[in-house]
Design a protein around this motif. Structure first.
Motif, PDB file in Angstrom:
ATOM      1  N   ALA A 274       0.803  -1.383  -0.010  1.00 17.54           N
ATOM      2  CA  ALA A 274      -0.047   0.118   0.019  1.00 17.54           C
ATOM      3  C   ALA A 274       0.915   1.153  -0.010  1.00 17.54           C
ATOM      4  N   PHE A 275       1.868   1.039   0.797  1.00 21.54           N
ATOM      5  CA  PHE A 275       2.945   2.190   0.856  1.00 21.54           C
ATOM      6  C   PHE A 275       3.454   2.774  -0.837  1.00 21.54           C
ATOM      7  N   TYR A 276       3.880   1.560  -1.285  1.00 17.96           N
ATOM      8  CA  TYR A 276       4.551   1.935  -2.765  1.00 17.96           C
ATOM      9  C   TYR A 276       3.528   2.057  -3.700  1.00 17.96           C
ATOM     10  N   ALA A 277       2.377   1.567  -3.724  1.00 20.94           N
ATOM     11  CA  ALA A 277       1.162   1.984  -4.352  1.00 20.94           C
ATOM     12  C   ALA A 277       0.762   3.466  -4.322  1.00 20.94           C
ATOM     13  N   ALA A 278       0.999   4.006  -2.985  1.00 26.22           N
ATOM     14  CA  ALA A 278       0.381   5.473  -2.668  1.00 26.22           C
ATOM     15  C   ALA A 278       1.481   6.251  -3.443  1.00 26.22           C
ATOM     16  N   CYS A 279       2.862   5.980  -3.234  1.00 22.69           N
ATOM     17  CA  CYS A 279       4.079   6.659  -3.858  1.00 22.69           C
ATOM     18  C   CYS A 279       3.871   6.664  -5.114  1.00 22.69           C
TER      19      CYS A 279
ATOM     20  N   TRP B 259       7.366  18.282  -6.107  1.00 22.22           N
ATOM     21  CA  TRP B 259       7.424  17.703  -4.605  1.00 22.22           C
ATOM     22  C   TRP B 259       6.302  18.325  -3.811  1.00 22.22           C
ATOM     23  N   GLY B 260       5.613  19.451  -4.150  1.00 24.31           N
ATOM     24  CA  GLY B 260       4.617  19.787  -3.341  1.00 24.31           C
ATOM     25  C   GLY B 260       3.312  18.940  -3.534  1.00 24.31           C
ATOM     26  N   ILE B 261       3.115  18.593  -4.701  1.00 26.01           N
ATOM     27  CA  ILE B 261       1.940  17.726  -5.079  1.00 26.01           C
ATOM     28  C   ILE B 261       2.218  16.244  -4.504  1.00 26.01           C
ATOM     29  N   TYR B 262       3.529  15.726  -4.737  1.00 25.83           N
ATOM     30  CA  TYR B 262       3.829  14.599  -4.417  1.00 25.83           C
ATOM     31  C   TYR B 262       3.630  14.357  -2.750  1.00 25.83           C
ATOM     32  N   ASP B 263       4.127  15.527  -2.121  1.00 25.37           N
ATOM     33  CA  ASP B 263       4.086  15.387  -0.610  1.00 25.37           C
ATOM     34  C   ASP B 263       2.753  15.379   0.027  1.00 25.37           C
ATOM     35  N   ALA B 264       1.977  16.310  -0.742  1.00 27.66           N
ATOM     36  CA  ALA B 264       0.612  16.595  -0.192  1.00 27.66           C
ATOM     37  C   ALA B 264      -0.316  15.259  -0.283  1.00 27.66           C
ATOM     38  N   PHE B 265       0.001  14.810  -1.322  1.00 28.67           N
ATOM     39  CA  PHE B 265      -0.770  13.207  -1.621  1.00 28.67           C
ATOM     40  C   PHE B 265      -0.375  12.389  -0.667  1.00 28.67           C
ATOM     41  N   LYS B 266       1.054  12.260  -0.214  1.00 26.62           N
ATOM     42  CA  LYS B 266       1.289  11.467   0.949  1.00 26.62           C
ATOM     43  C   LYS B 266       0.847  11.554   2.120  1.00 26.62           C
ATOM     44  N   VAL B 267       0.640  13.122   2.389  1.00 26.30           N
ATOM     45  CA  VAL B 267       0.017  13.757   3.893  1.00 26.30           C
ATOM     46  C   VAL B 267      -1.584  13.208   3.751  1.00 26.30           C
ATOM     47  N   PHE B 268      -2.112  13.413   2.620  1.00 21.73           N
ATOM     48  CA  PHE B 268      -3.500  13.170   2.399  1.00 21.73           C
ATOM     49  C   PHE B 268      -3.891  11.318   2.663  1.00 21.73           C
ATOM     50  N   VAL B 269      -2.991  10.699   2.476  1.00 18.35           N
ATOM     51  CA  VAL B 269      -3.182   9.316   2.614  1.00 18.35           C
ATOM     52  C   VAL B 269      -2.648   8.708   4.057  1.00 18.35           C
ATOM     53  N   GLY B 270      -1.823   9.456   4.724  1.00 13.25           N
ATOM     54  CA  GLY B 270      -1.416   9.215   6.120  1.00 13.25           C
ATOM     55  C   GLY B 270      -0.036   8.946   6.046  1.00 13.25           C
ATOM     56  N   LEU B 271       0.860   9.536   5.177  1.00  8.62           N
ATOM     57  CA  LEU B 271       2.324   9.116   5.070  1.00  8.62           C
ATOM     58  C   LEU B 271       3.038  10.459   5.365  1.00  8.62           C
ATOM     59  N   PRO B 272       4.194  10.213   5.892  1.00 11.57           N
ATOM     60  CA  PRO B 272       4.917  11.592   6.300  1.00 11.57           C
ATOM     61  C   PRO B 272       5.325  11.949   4.906  1.00 11.57           C
ATOM     62  N   THR B 273       5.809  13.571   5.045  1.00 10.51           N
ATOM     63  CA  THR B 273       6.287  14.146   3.775  1.00 10.51           C
ATOM     64  C   THR B 273       8.002  13.678   3.790  1.00 10.51           C
ATOM     65  N   THR B 274       8.512  13.934   2.482  1.00 11.73           N
ATOM     66  CA  THR B 274       9.803  13.049   2.252  1.00 11.73           C
ATOM     67  C   THR B 274      10.867  14.200   2.658  1.00 11.73           C
ATOM     68  N   GLY B 275      11.941  13.438   2.940  1.00 15.95           N
ATOM     69  CA  GLY B 275      13.207  14.029   3.635  1.00 15.95           C
ATOM     70  C   GLY B 275      13.079  14.477   5.141  1.00 15.95           C
ATOM     71  N   GLY B 276      14.243  15.152   5.248  1.00 16.29           N
ATOM     72  CA  GLY B 276      14.252  15.712   6.748  1.00 16.29           C
ATOM     73  C   GLY B 276      14.686  14.924   7.720  1.00 16.29           C
ATOM     74  N   ALA B 277      15.093  13.794   7.554  1.00 17.50           N
ATOM     75  CA  ALA B 277      15.550  12.902   8.506  1.00 17.50           C
ATOM     76  C   ALA B 277      16.545  11.794   7.980  1.00 17.50           C
ATOM     77  N   ALA B 278      16.976  11.001   8.888  1.00 23.14           N
ATOM     78  CA  ALA B 278      17.732   9.916   8.438  1.00 23.14           C
ATOM     79  C   ALA B 278      17.217   8.962   7.298  1.00 23.14           C
ATOM     80  N   PRO B 279      17.864   7.995   6.739  1.00 25.81           N
ATOM     81  CA  PRO B 279      17.383   7.332   5.690  1.00 25.81           C
ATOM     82  C   PRO B 279      16.527   6.489   6.291  1.00 25.81           C
TER      83      PRO B 279
END
Length: 372
Positions: free
Chosen positions: A71-76, A339-359
Motif C-alpha cells: 500500500a505504501f508503494y502504491a501510494a507513492c 514535490w509539493g503535490i507528491y508530499d501533499a498526496f502522501k500527507v492525504f493518505v497518511g504518510l509523512p512528507t519526504t526528507g528531513g530525517a535519516a534514511p
C-alpha cells in the motif's frame, strides 16, 4: 512491533498500569465495557486480523499506511502520477516554446518572441499542442520515478545496513534515483518522441491519436526508442540531482532554519519546505541536464539524425545555453510543484512528507506505521 502499535490493537483498559485491571476476568471486562459499546464497535471486536482483535485505542488516528508495504508503494506511485503528469501538462506552453527555440533558433529567438510567433501562426489553442502525449507520458514516468525511487532507496539502505546507510545516504539517494529513472524513461520514451514531433512540425499531427500511427509508419516501432540513450543522458542526471539535492536541501532547512523537529511542524509548513526544496533542486536539475535535453529535441525532430550531427549543428556552447533561461524557470517551477503535490498526496493518505530525517531503513524498521 512498537508499544504504540501494540496498544492500538486492544482496548485502553487492557494496557492500563493498574494492577487491579490486570486481574480482572474476561467476563468482568466485557460486562463493564458493554454499556459503552456501539453495535459497530461490538462487531469490530468479533473480527480477527492476523494480529488479533483490532480495536483502535482512543488516541490512534483513523488512517494509517504501513511503511514499505504494498500500500505504501502504491501510494507513492499514485502520488508520482499526479505530480509529474499534471505539472508537465500545465507547462506545455513553456515546453512548446522551449522545444521550438532549440530546433529553430532563427525563428524563435527569445521567450517573448517565441510566444508571439506561436500565437500568430497557431492561435491560443496552439499553446497546448501535444498535451495528451505529455500528460500520458509523464504520468507513466512519474509513476515509475517516484514509486521505484522509494523502493530502491529502501533496498539499497537495507543492503548497506543502518550504519552505512546513514553515512552514505547521499550515495543511496543517487543510486536509488538513477535506478528508478532507467525504468521510468522506458515508459516515457515513446510518448516523448511523438510529443516533440507534434510540437515542432506543424501539420505533422494533431496529437497522440494520429501522431503515433504516423510516427510508427514513418520510422517503425523501434523508432519510438531512437532517443532513449539521449533521454537517459538527460533524465538520469536530472533525476539524480532532483532527488539527492532535494533530500539534502530539505534536511538542511530542518536542521538550520527550523527551530523545532520536523514532526512538531505543521503539515502546511512541511509542504512549504517541500516546495522550496524542490524549486532549488529544479534549478540545479535544469543546468545539469540541459545539453542532453537539446539533443533529445534535435534527434526527435530530425529524421535519421545522429548524436554527432546534432553536436555539430548545435555547437558545444549551444548545447549548454540554447533555451537554458526558459528551462531554468520551467524546471524550477515544475520540480517545486512536483514535490509539493507528491508530499501533499502522501500527507492525504497518511504518510509523512519526504526528507528531513535519516534514511528510512536506518531510522525505523519496515513494520513501523506512518501516521498523520
Amino acid at each position: 512491533m512498537d508499544s504504540h502499535r501494540q496498544q492500538s490493537l486492544i482496548p485502553s483498559f487492557l494496557y492500563s498500569a493498574s494492577s487491579s485491571a490486570k486481574n480482572l476476568s474476561l467476563s468482568t471486562l466485557l460486562h463493564s465495557e458493554q454499556p459503552s459499546l456501539s453495535p459497530s464497535s461490538t462487531a469490530a471486536m468479533g473480527r480477527k486480523s492476523s494480529g488479533g482483535f483490532v480495536i483502535p485505542a482512543p488516541s490512534e488516528p483513523g488512517r494509517k499506511i504501513e511503511m514499505y508495504s504494498p500500500a505504501f508503494y502504491a501510494a507513492c506511485t499514485a502520488g508520482g502520477i499526479l505530480s509529474c503528469g499534471l505539472t508537465h501538462m500545465a507547462v506545455t506552453p513553456l515546453d512548446l516554446v522551449k522545444c521550438n527555440m532549440q530546433i529553430d533558433p532563427a525563428k524563435y529567438k527569445s521567450i517573448s518572441s517565441g510566444f508571439g510567433v506561436l500565437l500568430k501562426e497557431q492561435g491560443a489553442r496552439g499553446f497546448f499542442r501535444g498535451w495528451v502525449p505529455t500528460l500520458l507520458g509523464y504520468s507513466a514516468q512519474g509513476a515509475c520515478k517516484f514509486g521505484f525511487y522509494e523502493f530502491f532507496k529502501k533496498y539499497y539502505s537495507d543492503l548497506a545496513g543502518p550504519e552505512y546507510a546513514t553515512k552514505y545516504k547521499t550515495l543511496i539517494y543517487l543510486a536509488g534515483s538513477a535506478s528508478a529513472e532507467v525504468i521510468a524513461d522506458i515508459a516515457l520514451c515513446p510518448f516523448e518522441a511523438v510529443k516533440v514531433r507534434v510540437q515542432t512540425q506543424p501539420g505533422f499531427a494533431r496529437g497522440l491519436s494520429d501522431g503515433l500511427p504516423k510516427f510508427v509508419k514513418a520510422e517503425g516501432a523501434l523508432g519510438l526508442y531512437k532517443g532513449i540513450v539521449p533521454l537517459w543522458g538527460r533524465q538520469i542526471p536530472y533525476t539524480m540531482m532532483k532527488f539527492a539535492s532535494f533530500e539534502t536541501i530539505v534536511e538542511m532547512i530542518y536542521k538550520y532554519s527550523i527551530p523545532k523537529p520536523k514532526d512538531q511542524c505543521s503539515k502546511s509548513l512541511q509542504l512549504g519546505i517541500s516546495f522550496a526544496g524542490g524549486y532549488v533542486a529544479g534549478v540545479f536539475c535544469a543546468i545539469v541536464s540541459h545539453p542532453a535535453d537539446n539533443l533529445v529535441s534535435f534527434l526527435n525532430n530530425a529524421k535519421g539524425a545522429t548524436v554527432g550531427e546534432a553536436v555539430k549543428k548545435l555547437g558545444v556552447l549551444g548545447l549548454f545555453t540554447r533555451g537554458l533561461p526558459l528551462r531554468i524557470v520551467m524546471i524550477g517551477t515544475l520540480t517545486g510543484a512536483q514535490w509539493g503535490i507528491y508530499d501533499a498526496f502522501k500527507v492525504f493518505v497518511g504518510l509523512p512528507t519526504t526528507g528531513g530525517a535519516a534514511p528510512a531503513a536506518a531510522a525505523a524498521p519496515a513494520a513501523e506505521l506512518a501516521k498523520v
